[in-house]
Design a protein around this motif. Structure first.
Motif: not given
Length: 299
Positions: A192-198, A202-203, A206
Motif C-alpha cells: 500500500a505504501a508503494r502504491v502511494d509512491g513511497a 520512506r516505507t 514510516s
C-alpha cells in the motif's frame, strides 16, 4: 370481554441484549503449580540480590563471618559514599554510560537496517549472505580477541573510545532478531505504501520501523546490558584505566595485592545494577509485548 386496544403504530422498544458478566478464571491445580513455581523462581533470583545489598552495608571484617548473617552489627550506609573516594568511580560510570549508549545506538541502526534488507527486500544471494552472517554467532568472543586487537593496532585505535564500541556494533544477533520480526509484518502494508509512491527508505521509516518498537526495545535492553557488563574486551584494549576504564574494570580495582575491600565492592556492584534495572523497568511494557509476539506470524 375486553375491547382490543387499537394499534396507533407505536412499536415496542427492542429488547436489550443481556449484559455479559465477567467470568472468573477457574483455579486449576496446574495454575496453582505454575504460580508456585513462579514465586519460587522469583525468590531464588532475589536472594543473591538481597544478600549483596545487605553485604554492602556490613563492615569489611563481617562479610565472611562464621556463622554467616544477613545483617551485620551496624548498617554502614557510608560504604556507598566511600566507593567514590576509593578511586575514579565517577569516571568509570561516565565511560560505561558513553560506551553503552553509543554502542546501543550504533547496534540499533545497523541491526534495523540490515534486518530490513534481509527480511523485506529481495536481492540476489540474500539467503546465502544471511547464513554466512549467522555463522558468526557460533564463534566465541575469546577466539576473536587476538585478531580484533591486532586490527585495532592497525587502525591505531588502541586505548580509544571507538575501540570499545565499533568491534561489537555489527553483531548477527540484533540483525537476526529484527529480521525475524520484520518478516512477521504483513506485506499488504508495504504494498500500500508503494502504491502511494513511497520508496524503500520512506516505507522503512514510516511504516516498518514504527511497528517494530517492541523488537527495538528488546534489542536495546540486551545490547545496553551487554556493553554495560563487558569486561574482557575493555581489559585488553584499554591501557589507561583512569581515562577509559569502564565499570566492570572499576569493580576489579577493589581487589588488590594487600587484600580486597569486599564491602566497597559489594556497594559498587549494587550501584552498577541500578541503571540496567531502571532501563528494564522503563521498557517493561515493550519487552513483554516483544517477547510475547516473538513466536507469532513467523517471527
Amino acid at each position: 370481554m375486553l375491547d382490543a386496544v387499537p394499534d396507533h403504530g407505536v412499536q415496542a422498544a427492542p429488547a436489550r441484549p443481556p449484559t455479559s458478566t465477567p467470568q472468573k478464571r477457574r483455579v486449576t491445580p496446574g495454575l496453582v503449580v505454575a504460580y508456585v513455581c513462579v514465586v519460587l523462581a522469583s525468590i531464588v533470583f532475589a536472594v543473591p540480590l538481597i544478600y549483596a545489598l545487605f553485604s554492602a552495608l556490613k563492615p569489611n571484617d563481617q562479610i565472611f563471618a562464621v556463622p554467616p548473617t544477613l545483617v551485620g552489627d551496624e548498617l554502614r550506609w557510608e560504604n556507598f559514599a566511600a566507593v567514590f573516594r576509593f578511586g575514579p568511580f565517577w569516571t568509570y560510570i561516565g565511560n560505561s554510560f558513553f560506551v553503552a549508549i553509543a554502542g546501543t545506538l550504533v547496534v540499533n541502526i545497523v541491526s534495523t537496517t540490515a534486518g530490513y534488507a534481509f527480511g523485506r527486500l529481495r536481492w540476489r544471494g540474500r539467503d546465502a549472505v544471511f547464513v554466512l552472517f549467522l555463522v558468526t554467532l557460533m564463534v566465541p568472543q575469546e577466539v576473536l580477541v587476538v585478531p580484533m586487537f591486532q586490527l585495532m593496532q592497525w587502525f591505531g585505535w588502541v586505548n580509544t573510545p571507538q575501540a570499545l564500541i565499533l568491534p561489537f556494533a555489527f553483531t548477527a544477533f540484533g540483525t537476526f532478531l529484527m529480521r525475524q520480526f520484520f518478516r512477521g509484518i504483513p506485506y499488504d502494508l508495504e504494498e500500500a505504501a508503494r502504491v502511494d509512491g513511497a520508496g524503500p527508505l520512506r516505507t522503512f521509516f514510516s511504516i516498518i520501523l514504527p511497528l517494530a518498537r517492541s523488537a527495538v526495545a528488546v534489542l536495546t535492553v540486551f545490547t545496553f546490558i551487554s556493553f554495560w557488563n563487558s569486561y574482557l574486551w575493555p581489559l585488553i584494549v584499554v591501557n589507561d584505566y583512569g581515562y577509559l576504564g569502564t565499570l566492570p574494570i572499576g569493580l576489579a580495582t577493589f581487589s588488590g595485592q594487600f587484600g580486597t575491600r569486599w564491602d566497597l565492592q559489594m556497594a559498587a556492584s549494587v550501584i552498577s545494577m541500578v541503571p540496567t534495572a531502571i532501563l528494564v523497568i522503563a521498557l517493561q511494557k515493550h519487552l513483554v509485548k516483544g517477547i510475547a509476539t516473538a513466536g507469532i506470524a513467523g517471527r
